[in-house]
Design a protein around this motif. Structure first.
Motif, PDB file in Angstrom:
ATOM      1  N   ARG A  12       0.833  -1.213   0.000  1.00 54.49           N
ATOM      2  CA  ARG A  12       0.000   0.000   0.000  1.00 54.49           C
ATOM      3  C   ARG A  12       0.865   1.259   0.000  1.00 54.49           C
ATOM      4  O   ARG A  12       0.563   2.238  -0.679  1.00 54.49           O
ATOM      5  CB  ARG A  12      -0.932  -0.016   1.208  1.00 54.49           C
ATOM      6  CG  ARG A  12      -1.978  -1.119   1.146  1.00 54.49           C
ATOM      7  CD  ARG A  12      -2.645  -1.344   2.492  1.00 54.49           C
ATOM      8  NE  ARG A  12      -3.576  -2.461   2.441  1.00 54.49           N
ATOM      9  CZ  ARG A  12      -3.206  -3.741   2.509  1.00 54.49           C
ATOM     10  NH1 ARG A  12      -1.924  -4.052   2.642  1.00 54.49           N
ATOM     11  NH2 ARG A  12      -4.105  -4.697   2.454  1.00 54.49           N
ATOM     12  N   LEU A  52      -1.836  -6.662  -3.956  1.00 57.75           N
ATOM     13  CA  LEU A  52      -2.959  -6.438  -3.050  1.00 57.75           C
ATOM     14  C   LEU A  52      -4.215  -7.177  -3.480  1.00 57.75           C
ATOM     15  O   LEU A  52      -5.263  -7.033  -2.840  1.00 57.75           O
ATOM     16  CB  LEU A  52      -3.250  -4.933  -2.964  1.00 57.75           C
ATOM     17  CG  LEU A  52      -2.151  -4.087  -2.310  1.00 57.75           C
ATOM     18  CD1 LEU A  52      -2.421  -2.596  -2.523  1.00 57.75           C
ATOM     19  CD2 LEU A  52      -2.054  -4.405  -0.822  1.00 57.75           C
ATOM     20  N   ASP A  68      -9.598  -5.015   0.945  1.00 55.35           N
ATOM     21  CA  ASP A  68      -8.812  -5.590   2.033  1.00 55.35           C
ATOM     22  C   ASP A  68      -9.584  -6.626   2.832  1.00 55.35           C
ATOM     23  O   ASP A  68      -9.131  -7.041   3.902  1.00 55.35           O
ATOM     24  CB  ASP A  68      -8.347  -4.474   2.973  1.00 55.35           C
ATOM     25  CG  ASP A  68      -7.425  -3.485   2.276  1.00 55.35           C
ATOM     26  OD1 ASP A  68      -6.738  -3.892   1.324  1.00 55.35           O
ATOM     27  OD2 ASP A  68      -7.396  -2.307   2.680  1.00 55.35           O
ATOM     28  N   SER A 115      -2.910  -7.551  10.197  1.00 54.99           N
ATOM     29  CA  SER A 115      -3.966  -8.355   9.599  1.00 54.99           C
ATOM     30  C   SER A 115      -4.668  -9.150  10.695  1.00 54.99           C
ATOM     31  O   SER A 115      -4.057  -9.557  11.687  1.00 54.99           O
ATOM     32  CB  SER A 115      -3.409  -9.302   8.517  1.00 54.99           C
ATOM     33  OG  SER A 115      -2.495 -10.212   9.076  1.00 54.99           O
TER      34      SER A 115
END
Length: 677
Positions: A320, A350, A458, A490
């Motif tokens: 990112r 991503l 995400d 995460s």
């Protein structure tokens, strides 16, 4: 691939084959990803030469005002006043389009002005044999800049047929053949060029590029070093030397080349950027990041600094952050090819397929790539492969002995995942079987499953229904939610109504259960990560298990060919009761540390073998038992046999402790992942 165009000089791209240093398990790729250094190198008369004789100055006498205007136009061009010069020459050419000398002057000045397509259109059919060879070389240079190297090669050959001594035509022919992909012919002319002009830096640079393309690193180094010695203040030859040495992983020697140059030119920005890139290639990503961020502070508009910094962010696992940097570069330079490629790569990292597809289309609009499998950066191929069916298979077996809880056990799992529907939804089906043979009998979890996986930015959500393949058709539902909060954090939440966490020894007695689990990962960078997870298993016999696990992974040494890391782990579990016929201690605690050594003994990128050795030692304490030591040794091989197939296998020896008794356990596993066409 579009090459960066510079007026006059030939355009040369030197591409450093940058692996992804510091990436755990494998050099990604590169990545998959990638760092490119674009050079516009001045090669003598191949460079823009405003002092070269024109048709007018050679004595092509033109009487009256026309002759005066042509002389003035050429004089203005040599003063870099191209607009004024071209205005005069175009007007004269419009009045007499058949004048060969006038067309020759116009073609040459157009080349000097960087207007290569028009120069080629005006000069392509000139009778070069009647003109000074500088005119032919100017048109040939424009042909190269206009991405028509075969046309340029033909013109250069004609020049050499009548003027075999022309160094600049020799250089131009060598580079034109290289750009046309005629490596065999380019290698012949490069060898002749290097021998004929053995002390000429421009000739040696051109020959060295071809030698490097042909994989002749020693010959390329020799020619680059001749050029560097002849021009002590020139950095481009040293940059090329650096990249050859770095490709061979001679990082100390490569850095020494730069340090010698920086001693004389301490503020030379390209050299400072290249040195930081070298640190990254050698595995020192943190040092490279600090240096590039310092350079960015002082040179915020320099795109080479920002491009290298964006690449380092990606190599550190911060896709990112890398993406944001590439977006800022594109805001300053919308047609910057390297930034377009970097942005697309970060989007693929991503798993933002729809955005990556649009970014790839922009690359296609700029003539840089398309969604096919043969685009120059491999981005379209990567998107294509990600959209294939995926089949994974894993099998394992184990043997434990030394106590009442010893087992002979097997595992077998398979999974088939569909291509993405609308870039977000995939269908999954699979099987899972675990079985173990005990003294009193055997137990098994034997399931089939089917469901969907939804990916949105995400967030990733998986929901599957499960059922037993034999015996009682006990249905179940399993879900998993994955959330990415930035590049570092995460979270994973999962649960199953028919859990395979129920001990196999309990299964023959009819015990069932559900489980819920949570997992939190903080990945600081490529060399350090923290993991914390915990869960609960509620069983139908009234027993409940609670467990927690924490781990720290820290790299100690990171080099492009391998890495040495330390893993620290703690584990705890409790059960409501130990009055059951399976392993169920009311309290259990353990701690362990491991040294993990991984390296790549063969290959690189998509075709390579990764080997890992892990040595573990620690202790375990169980309620009503003494603290006892335990240990384990594991070896694994991970073969990447191309972009669509990976094979893995390994073995493990361990000495676990159950109810105060040390056991000896041997286990092995074999698996593969295959992208189906």
């Amino acid at each position: 691939m579009g090459l960066p165009r510079a007026p006059g000089p030939p355009n040369v791209v030197l591409a450093a084959d940058v692996s992804v240093p510091g990436c755990p398990r494998a050099w990604a790729f590169l990545a998959a990803t990638v760092t490119v250094v674009c050079l516009a190198l001045p090669f003598g008369a191949e460079a823009q030469d405003h002092t070269a004789p024109s048709v007018v100055s050679q004595g092509a006498q033109v009487e009256g005002a026309e002759g005066d205007d042509r002389e003035r136009a050429v004089r203005l061009a040599r003063e870099d006043r191209f607009d004024e010069a071209l205005s005069i020459l175009r007007e004269l050419h419009a009045e007499d389009p058949t004048d060969v000398g006038l067309r020759a002057d116009l073609a040459a000045v157009l080349n000097w002005a960087g207007m290569d397509r028009e120069a080629l259109e005006v000069g392509i059919d000139l009778p070069f044999e009647e003109l000074d060879p500088v005119i032919a070389e100017s048109v040939a240079r424009s042909a190269r800049n206009a991405s028509r190297p075969s046309v340029a090669a033909s013109i250069y050959r004609d020049v050499l047929a009548s003027h075999p001594e022309r160094r600049d035509a020799h250089i131009g022919l060598t580079l034109a053949l290289r750009e046309a992909g005629e490596l065999e012919g380019a290698l012949r002319t490069a060898s002749e060029l290097a021998d004929r002009f053995s002390a000429d830096p421009d000739a040696q640079m051109a020959a060295a590029h071809v030698f490097r393309d042909a994989g002749l690193g020693d010959r390329a180094l020799h020619s680059y070093r001749i050029a560097a010695q002849a021009r002590p203040a020139d950095f481009e030859s040293r940059r090329a030397i650096f990249h050859i040495l770095a490709d061979d992983r001679l990082f100390d020697e490569a850095e020494a080349v730069l340090e010698v140059f920086l001693d004389r030119h301490p503020d030379h920005l390209p050299a400072l950027v290249t040195r930081a890139t070298g640190w990254a290639l050698a595995g020192n990503l943190a040092g490279a990041q600090v240096e590039l961020e310092r350079l960015k502070e002082f040179h915020p508009d320099d795109l080479s600094v920002r491009q290298e910094l964006a690449a380092v962010y990606r190599w550190r696992g911060w896709a990112r952050r890398s993406l944001a940097e590439y977006e800022e570069i594109l805001a300053l330079a919308p047609e910057n090819e390297t930034a377009h490629v970097g942005r697309t790569t970060a989007l693929l990292d991503l798993d933002r397929r729809d955005e990556a597809r649009r970014a790839l289309a922009e690359l296609g609009d700029l003539g840089m790539a398309d969604e096919g499998t043969d685009d120059p950066w491999g981005l379209g191929r990567r998107l294509h492969i990600d959209g294939l069916w995926e089949f994974a298979f894993d099998a394992g077996l184990g043997r434990s002995s030394g106590g009442e809880l010893g087992t002979r056990d097997h595992t077998l799992t398979s999974r088939l995942v569909s291509p993405p529907l609308a870039d977000r939804v995939r269908v999954r089906i699979g099987t899972h079987r675990e079985d173990a043979r005990f003294e009193e009998g055997s137990g098994a979890h034997d399931r089939v499953s089917g469901g969907i996986e939804i990916r949105a930015g995400d967030v990733r959500l998986t929901a599957e229904g499960t059922g037993a393949r034999k015996g009682e058709r006990y249905p179940g539902l399993g879900t998993q939610l994955d959330l990415a909060a930035g590049d570092r954090l995460s979270l994973q939440l999962s649960g199953a109504s028919h859990s395979v966490q129920v001990p196999l020894r309990a299964e023959p007695t009819g015990v069932r259960g559900w489980d819920a689990r949570g997992r939190l990962v903080w990945r600081a960078h490529e060399a350090r990560s923290w993991l914390l997870q915990g869960g609960v298993v509620e069983m139908s016999d009234g027993n409940r298990r609670r467990d927690a696990y924490a781990a720290l992974e820290q790299s100690l040494v990171r080099r492009p060919g391998g890495d040495l890391g330390l893993v620290l782990e703690v584990y705890g579990a409790s059960h409501d009761t130990d009055e059951v016929p399976y392993f169920s201690p009311t309290r259990m605690r353990s701690a362990a540390s491991s040294l993990a050594w991984g390296w790549v003994p063969w290959g690189s990128g998509e075709r390579r073998l990764r080997q890992d050795l892990v040595l573990t030692g620690g202790g375990v304490h169980q309620a009503h038992e003494d603290l006892l030591p335990m240990g384990a040794f594991r070896i694994e091989h991970d073969w990447s046999l191309g972009p669509t197939f990976a094979l893995r296998y390994g073995g493990r020896w361990a000495s676990p402790v159950y109810d105060g008794t040390r056991e000896r356990r041997l286990s092995g596993h074999l698996g593969f992942t295959w992208r189906l066409p």
